[in-house]
Design an enzyme around this catalytic site. Sequence first.
Site, PDB file in Angstrom:
ATOM      1  N   LYS A   1     -17.508 -17.727   2.423  1.00 22.12           N
ATOM      2  CA  LYS A   1     -18.847 -17.327   2.843  1.00 22.12           C
ATOM      3  C   LYS A   1     -19.790 -17.036   1.715  1.00 22.12           C
ATOM      4  CE  LYS A   1     -18.842 -15.608   7.500  1.00 22.12           C
ATOM      5  NZ  LYS A   1     -19.030 -14.423   8.339  1.00 22.12           N
TER       6      LYS A   1
ATOM      7  N   GLY B   1     -12.942  -4.942   0.717  1.00 18.71           N
ATOM      8  CA  GLY B   1     -14.349  -4.529   0.761  1.00 18.71           C
ATOM      9  C   GLY B   1     -14.759  -3.716  -0.455  1.00 18.71           C
TER      10      GLY B   1
ATOM     11  N   ARG C   1       0.824  -1.219   0.000  1.00 17.17           N
ATOM     12  CA  ARG C   1       0.000   0.000   0.000  1.00 17.17           C
ATOM     13  C   ARG C   1       0.856   1.265   0.000  1.00 17.17           C
ATOM     14  NH1 ARG C   1      -4.912  -1.995   3.992  1.00 17.17           N
ATOM     15  NH2 ARG C   1      -6.226  -2.750   2.287  1.00 17.17           N
TER      16      ARG C   1
ATOM     17  N   GLY D   1      -8.632 -10.070  -0.178  1.00 18.65           N
ATOM     18  CA  GLY D   1      -7.448 -10.315   0.650  1.00 18.65           C
ATOM     19  C   GLY D   1      -6.871 -11.707   0.443  1.00 18.65           C
TER      20      GLY D   1
HETATM   21  P1  ADP Z   1     -11.286 -13.242  -0.162  1.00 15.39           P
HETATM   22  O1  ADP Z   1     -10.584 -12.753   1.074  1.00 15.39           O
HETATM   23  O2  ADP Z   1     -10.346 -13.343  -1.344  1.00 15.39           O
HETATM   24  O3  ADP Z   1     -12.529 -12.461  -0.487  1.00 15.39           O
HETATM   25  P2  ADP Z   1     -12.702 -15.292   1.328  1.00 15.39           P
HETATM   26  O4  ADP Z   1     -12.316 -14.602   2.583  1.00 15.39           O
HETATM   27  O5  ADP Z   1     -14.135 -15.262   0.925  1.00 15.39           O
HETATM   28  O6  ADP Z   1     -11.765 -14.774   0.110  1.00 15.39           O
HETATM   29  O7  ADP Z   1     -12.348 -16.851   1.414  1.00 15.39           O
HETATM   30  C1  ADP Z   1     -11.074 -17.341   1.699  1.00 15.39           C
HETATM   31  C2  ADP Z   1     -11.135 -18.516   2.628  1.00 15.39           C
HETATM   32  O8  ADP Z   1     -11.953 -19.559   2.128  1.00 15.39           O
HETATM   33  C3  ADP Z   1      -9.757 -19.139   2.821  1.00 15.39           C
HETATM   34  O9  ADP Z   1      -9.395 -19.008   4.166  1.00 15.39           O
HETATM   35  C4  ADP Z   1      -9.942 -20.600   2.425  1.00 15.39           C
HETATM   36  O10 ADP Z   1      -9.244 -21.488   3.261  1.00 15.39           O
HETATM   37  C5  ADP Z   1     -11.434 -20.792   2.585  1.00 15.39           C
HETATM   38  N1  ADP Z   1     -11.938 -21.929   1.799  1.00 15.39           N
HETATM   39  C6  ADP Z   1     -11.961 -22.077   0.472  1.00 15.39           C
HETATM   40  N2  ADP Z   1     -12.485 -23.257   0.113  1.00 15.39           N
HETATM   41  C7  ADP Z   1     -12.821 -23.898   1.235  1.00 15.39           C
HETATM   42  C8  ADP Z   1     -13.434 -25.185   1.532  1.00 15.39           C
HETATM   43  N3  ADP Z   1     -13.782 -26.030   0.562  1.00 15.39           N
HETATM   44  N4  ADP Z   1     -13.626 -25.500   2.835  1.00 15.39           N
HETATM   45  C9  ADP Z   1     -13.258 -24.630   3.798  1.00 15.39           C
HETATM   46  N5  ADP Z   1     -12.694 -23.416   3.595  1.00 15.39           N
HETATM   47  C10 ADP Z   1     -12.486 -23.063   2.332  1.00 15.39           C
END
Ligand code: ADP
Length: 386
Positions: free
Chosen positions: A186, A367, A29, A344
Amino acid sequence: MGDITGKRVLVREDLNVPMEGDRVTDDTRLRATLPTVTELADRGAIVLVLSHFGRPKVPSADTSLARVRPAYAAVLGRPVNYIDWEGDAAAVAALQPGDIAVLENTRFFGGEEKNDPATVARFAALGDLYVNDAFSAAHRAHASTEGLAHVLPAFAGRAMEAELDALEKALGNADHPVAAVVGGAKVSSKLDVLTHLVDKVDHLIIGGGMANTFLAARGVDVAKSLCEHDLIATVEGIFTAADRAHCTIHLPYDVVVSKEFAANPPSLRTCNVHEVAADEMILDIGPAATEALADVLKTCRTLVWNGPLGAFETPPFDTATVALAKTAAALTKDGSLVSVAGGGDTVAALNQAGVADDFSFVSTAGGAFLEWMEGKQLPGVAALKH
Ligand code: ADP
Ligand code: MG
């Protein structure tokens, strides 16, 4: 902007960097501010950098931007002044054209997050012009991200410009076919994104924990997998909307499962989605699905990616994410794909795959990137247009 020699320019940056003690552990950043801040200083402006840092309830040494100043000076390769919120007017008045100063944490004012006109006026009194260069904070209507644009002549900074250009290319004015990869943990927090995307993209690729909820909605028993069963009705709505919009939703047909969530577990195996045993969980999409998705990307001109395809922090559940990221990077290098990624964990996964530099654009905004994918107007950007 015209001649800005001797003009005091308030530049909103995002200096909210991770720190361990005195050390900045990731200076991405800080580096992102270079083009704007050096250009303004070289044009003879008095550069006053505004940023939040952490989430202070009350002013504290821990959340003081004085902590970031030395690392920031090192990144800029120039002296950086630090000005706290006492006697700041006099300190600013003492600066010379070409000087750069970091003002103290904007969140030391309660009115920052409330976008309180008194706080806006307090900041505005220090400057003649306002430049917003912090896309990652643009989804918030705060005094320093939104309010200032209404009371001072306002401009977008270079990093903000680059980010908006790249995002516009990826969804606003994209070359079709467009694919979106949405994965991660999520479903609930990304449902609005999916609803918006089915109208914008030709292929919606679902991976990660998100895929489990979609598979469950299709009648698959996902056993112990991470899955939001109460959202199945909503997911059915997304299938319907996708059909109507002629958007193809891609779900994996093979998956990598294990009885325990650990690195290289003994119970690791690959199976068809219909063969997950009652004591297993899905932790990555399988090799056949990964190969099929690579073939989808080969037919596309544009890709936008948020969310890893598996639990990538734990080997070997990064396999699909790394493989598909490498395919996307190779297609981008060949010039056949424009690839934009954000989030992230997504950025961490692309770094792990060693391909972040090969994507057309990687947004460090979390976000703000998601809200942009939802098709929302970001208040910080809207205020600049105003
Ligand atoms: P970002 O930060 O890029 O928006 P998220 O926070 O939504 O992504 O998701 C990332 C998390 O999802 C990671 O910690 C990863 O371990 C978890 N994840 C991905 N696939 C699975 C799965 N099949 N079961 C459990 N956790 C998962
Ligand atoms: Mg995350």
